[in-house]
Design a protein around this motif. Structure first.
Motif, PDB file in Angstrom:
ATOM      1  N   ARG B  26       0.834  -1.214   0.000  1.00  0.00           N
ATOM      2  CA  ARG B  26       0.000   0.000   0.000  1.00  0.00           C
ATOM      3  C   ARG B  26       0.860   1.251   0.000  1.00  0.00           C
ATOM      4  NH1 ARG B  26      -3.777  -2.443   4.367  1.00  0.00           N
ATOM      5  NH2 ARG B  26      -5.227  -3.607   3.064  1.00  0.00           N
ATOM      6  N   LEU B  27       1.940   1.205   0.800  1.00  0.00           N
ATOM      7  CA  LEU B  27       2.811   2.381   0.897  1.00  0.00           C
ATOM      8  C   LEU B  27       3.488   2.659  -0.445  1.00  0.00           C
ATOM      9  CD1 LEU B  27       4.123   4.552   2.682  1.00  0.00           C
ATOM     10  CD2 LEU B  27       5.798   2.840   3.407  1.00  0.00           C
ATOM     11  N   ALA B  28       3.971   1.598  -1.096  1.00  0.00           N
ATOM     12  CA  ALA B  28       4.643   1.789  -2.388  1.00  0.00           C
ATOM     13  C   ALA B  28       3.655   2.265  -3.452  1.00  0.00           C
ATOM     14  CB  ALA B  28       5.315   0.489  -2.829  1.00  0.00           C
ATOM     15  N   GLU B  29       2.434   1.765  -3.380  1.00  0.00           N
ATOM     16  CA  GLU B  29       1.423   2.174  -4.366  1.00  0.00           C
ATOM     17  C   GLU B  29       1.072   3.650  -4.247  1.00  0.00           C
ATOM     18  OE1 GLU B  29      -1.236  -1.918  -4.963  1.00  0.00           O
ATOM     19  OE2 GLU B  29      -1.849  -0.411  -3.491  1.00  0.00           O
ATOM     20  N   LYS B  30       0.902   4.099  -3.001  1.00  0.00           N
ATOM     21  CA  LYS B  30       0.321   5.423  -2.789  1.00  0.00           C
ATOM     22  C   LYS B  30       1.310   6.476  -2.317  1.00  0.00           C
ATOM     23  CE  LYS B  30      -4.377   4.518  -1.271  1.00  0.00           C
ATOM     24  NZ  LYS B  30      -5.237   4.639  -0.093  1.00  0.00           N
ATOM     25  N   GLY B  31       2.528   6.068  -1.973  1.00  0.00           N
ATOM     26  CA  GLY B  31       3.423   6.978  -1.263  1.00  0.00           C
ATOM     27  C   GLY B  31       4.211   7.939  -2.133  1.00  0.00           C
ATOM     28  N   GLY B  32       4.237   7.693  -3.459  1.00  0.00           N
ATOM     29  CA  GLY B  32       5.089   8.525  -4.319  1.00  0.00           C
ATOM     30  C   GLY B  32       6.537   8.484  -3.868  1.00  0.00           C
ATOM     31  N   LEU B  33       7.025   7.287  -3.578  1.00  0.00           N
ATOM     32  CA  LEU B  33       8.317   7.139  -2.908  1.00  0.00           C
ATOM     33  C   LEU B  33       9.497   7.124  -3.870  1.00  0.00           C
ATOM     34  CD1 LEU B  33       7.505   4.214  -0.430  1.00  0.00           C
ATOM     35  CD2 LEU B  33       7.320   6.677  -0.017  1.00  0.00           C
ATOM     36  N   THR B  68       7.388 -10.432  -0.243  1.00  0.00           N
ATOM     37  CA  THR B  68       6.917  -9.062  -0.456  1.00  0.00           C
ATOM     38  C   THR B  68       7.394  -8.525  -1.805  1.00  0.00           C
ATOM     39  OG1 THR B  68       6.860  -8.654   1.917  1.00  0.00           O
ATOM     40  CG2 THR B  68       7.000  -6.712   0.499  1.00  0.00           C
ATOM     41  N   VAL B  69       8.644  -8.842  -2.160  1.00  0.00           N
ATOM     42  CA  VAL B  69       9.169  -8.409  -3.460  1.00  0.00           C
ATOM     43  C   VAL B  69       8.322  -8.974  -4.592  1.00  0.00           C
ATOM     44  CG1 VAL B  69      11.111  -8.637  -5.064  1.00  0.00           C
ATOM     45  CG2 VAL B  69      11.535  -8.028  -2.673  1.00  0.00           C
ATOM     46  N   ALA B  70       7.919 -10.232  -4.451  1.00  0.00           N
ATOM     47  CA  ALA B  70       7.093 -10.845  -5.491  1.00  0.00           C
ATOM     48  C   ALA B  70       5.830 -10.014  -5.729  1.00  0.00           C
ATOM     49  CB  ALA B  70       6.729 -12.278  -5.094  1.00  0.00           C
ATOM     50  N   ARG B  71       5.278  -9.485  -4.645  1.00  0.00           N
ATOM     51  CA  ARG B  71       4.071  -8.652  -4.780  1.00  0.00           C
ATOM     52  C   ARG B  71       4.393  -7.248  -5.258  1.00  0.00           C
ATOM     53  NH1 ARG B  71       0.728  -8.769   0.564  1.00  0.00           N
ATOM     54  NH2 ARG B  71      -0.774  -7.697  -0.773  1.00  0.00           N
ATOM     55  N   LEU B  72       5.643  -6.804  -5.015  1.00  0.00           N
ATOM     56  CA  LEU B  72       6.008  -5.432  -5.392  1.00  0.00           C
ATOM     57  C   LEU B  72       6.451  -5.319  -6.851  1.00  0.00           C
ATOM     58  CD1 LEU B  72       8.021  -4.305  -2.220  1.00  0.00           C
ATOM     59  CD2 LEU B  72       5.910  -3.240  -3.057  1.00  0.00           C
TER      60      LEU B  72
END
Lengths: 116, 463
Positions: B26-33, B68-72
């Motif tokens: 969620r953080l990677a999707e929405k965070g503009g990181l 987690t990487v697999a999902r990212l």
């Protein structure tokens, strides 16, 4: 009497066998009151059941905050302690239950918008 | 987004091994990181990984990370700037990097570079380090680390590395950096040093980045988690994970993705700033020694807090080392005690169990009896336990001798028929002795620790 939690908030945790409690007044007036009332000695007596060797208090005045170090207070620390709260996570909530004499300027110590 | 401060955005999507699995996504999707950090290693986590590695030499890292990487991967494809820094490597960063590289290669990202950082694991070098004069004196007692011999008593010994090897890995183009033990804040300092090329003796800048790292390293603890005034925190179930925004001038803001639960305000940030610190004028990291005493925390907007004024000085010539050693066995048993005089009955039942273990010729070196519901976790607080009609009795014991602990485990059930009335909640499964890994914090000369940085294309690393 008031509850310390009426005029301050906080958080606690561990470093090995030591616990720390960060205590933060909601206002500058509250900080001055804490400075007088919530001394290291008072906190050591309050937590006598934990048997800390000593309690140290450090001030962070711009944050209206004090950090209390409770040395050797965790019954051995995370892996060795037989207590349920091995890491001192509940100590801040315990400290916020401390009873203190009601200050004359209590209204100046409450968080914005809070009643009691 | 108007009103958002300039700078690099570093989000932390895990505060410990076992944290919410969806948070990093969620953080990677929405965070503009620009950078996603994932922090997994508490003081004793490495000793757990050491145990796993004994059973399987390929193990020893945090398996949640490759999962987690697999999902990212889809997000890494749509956000080509996003890079990941994590201490998921544990005791086997090379193994973790290999597994991660396999996933990237299989997804057609074999050209992306993966790095691992090692050199923190001192176990293979312990004899040499001792020969060089290292004593690994215990922080508190001053005792030298015992020579556990070949019995395998010492389970792990890891130095806390700083930000330099992470920065080097990013400078060499790594998309994902996987470390073993590094200071938690260094996961944030590394990306900042890579992005801004500050001097390694620019202490106040290092201090600003370290404060940012300290604030986000425990994940949701700075976005509403644990807040004393928890009633003021909206929507815990969708709590947003934190983002630090660092500017080239060393300004630091803490925020969270828009549309998430939780809150970032003066209270959440100040509580977390004080979390697990000692003397606020001397907070040591491998990168810088911080002085928090002049820190300011100001609300700069909704869910946006500016943190400034931290000062830094040169850190000590030593690095912290965490060791773990096998140290006997513990067990704990719970019983629910109901009805009139519940707390007194619980105590009587507990004493009876311990007496019977004694009678059986199995004296336990340490035992602890708690009446939960009567304030066992609230020292100093008067809880009016005389009136309680329902409590949980918890008995915890420890001994070097596993047999004594086993005997204790057998003595819990009999109290149900031979003790005070109203005891239930014993589900029939007897507790088991659990091996205890004790913690031994110490120091090592910085010059005796040599970080390793290994950077390769995912395709090559996976092969």
């Amino acid at each position: 009497m008031i509850r310390l939690g009426d005029i301050a908030h906080g958080r606690s945790g561990d470093k090995g066998n030591h616990a720390n409690i960060g205590l933060i007044a909601f206002t500058a007036a509250g900080r001055d009151f804490l400075e007088r009332e919530v001394t290291a000695e008072r906190v050591k007596t309050y937590f006598r059941d934990l048997g800390p060797d000593r309690v140290e208090r450090f001030a962070l005045p711009r944050l209206y905050a004090f950090n209390f170090m409770l040395w050797n207070a965790l019954g051995g620390g995370a892996s060795d302690s037989l207590r349920t709260d091995t890491q001192g996570k509940a100590l801040a909530t315990a400290l916020l239950e401390m009873e203190l004499p009601e200050p004359e300027n209590l209204a100046a110590m409450l968080p914005a918008g809070a009643g009691r | 987004m108007s009103g958002t401060p300039d700078g690099i955005r570093i989000g932390n999507g895990a505060g410990f091994w076992g944290d919410n699995l969806d948070a990093p996504i969620r953080l990677a999707e929405k965070g503009g990181l620009d950078f996603l950090t994932l922090e997994y290693l508490a003081e004793l986590t490495l000793s757990i990984l050491a145990h796993q590695r004994r059973l399987d030499p390929e193990a020893g890292y945090v398996g949640d990370f490759p999962a987690t990487v697999a999902r990212l991967i889809p997000i890494l494809k749509t956000q080509p700037k996003l890079r990941i820094v994590t201490n998921a490597g544990g005791l086997n960063p090379a193994g973790c990097a290999r597994e991660t590289a396999r996933l990237l290669a299989a997804a057609g990202m074999g050209d992306e570079k993966v790095a691992w950082v090692g050199g923190d694991d001192l176990m293979p070098r312990l004899a040499d380090l001792r020969a060089a004069g290292e004593r690994f004196r215990h922080f508190d007692t001053g005792a030298d680390l015992p020579d556990f011999g070949s019995a395998g008593g010492l389970v792990s010994a890891n130095a806390y590395l700083g930000a330099a090897p992470i920065c080097e890995a990013l400078d060499r183009g790594a998309r994902i950096v996987i470390t073993g033990r590094v200071a938690d804040a260094s996961l944030t300092v590394g990306p900042a040093m890579h992005a801004f090329k500050w001097g390694w003796d620019d202490w106040d800048k290092l201090a600003a980045a370290s404060v940012a790292g300290h604030l986000i390293e425990c994940g949701a603890q700075v976005t509403g988690g644990l807040l004393s005034r928890w009633q003021t925190v909206p929507d815990y179930a969708h709590i947003g994970y934190p983002i630090a925004i660092l500017s080239p001038r060393g300004d630091c803001h803490i925020t969270k993705p828009e549309g998430t639960g939780g809150v970032v305000n003066r209270e959440t940030v100040t509580e977390q700033l004080l979390y697990e610190i000692g003397d606020p004028a001397r907070y040591h990291t491998p990168d810088v020694t911080l002085d928090f005493t002049g820190t300011d925390v100001e609300e700069a907007g909704p869910d946006l807090v500016r943190v400034s004024g931290a000062k830094g000085v040169r850190p000590p010539a030593t690095l912290k080392v965490s060791c773990a050693y096998a140290n006997g066995f513990s067990a704990k048993g719970d019983l629910v005690v109901s009805g009139r005089d519940a707390a007194r009955k619980a105590r009587a039942a507990g004493e009876m169990i311990l007496d019977r273990v004694r009678q059986a010729g199995a004296p336990l070196s340490r035992k602890y009896l708690e009446v939960l519901g009567a304030g066992a976790t609230l020292p100093g607080v008067e809880t009016g336990q005389g009136d309680l009609k329902e409590v949980v009795l918890r008995i915890s014991v420890w001994d070097k001798d596993k047999k004594a602990v086993e005997r204790f485990c057998r003595e819990i059930a009999p109290v149900i028929t031979s003790g005070p009335p109203g005891i239930s909640g014993y589900a029939g499964s007897r507790p088991k002795p659990r091996p205890v890994l004790s913690y031994w914090p110490s120091l090592v000369d910085r010059d005796h620790v040599r970080p390793i940085v290994y950077v390769r294309g995912a395709g090559e690393l996976a092969a």
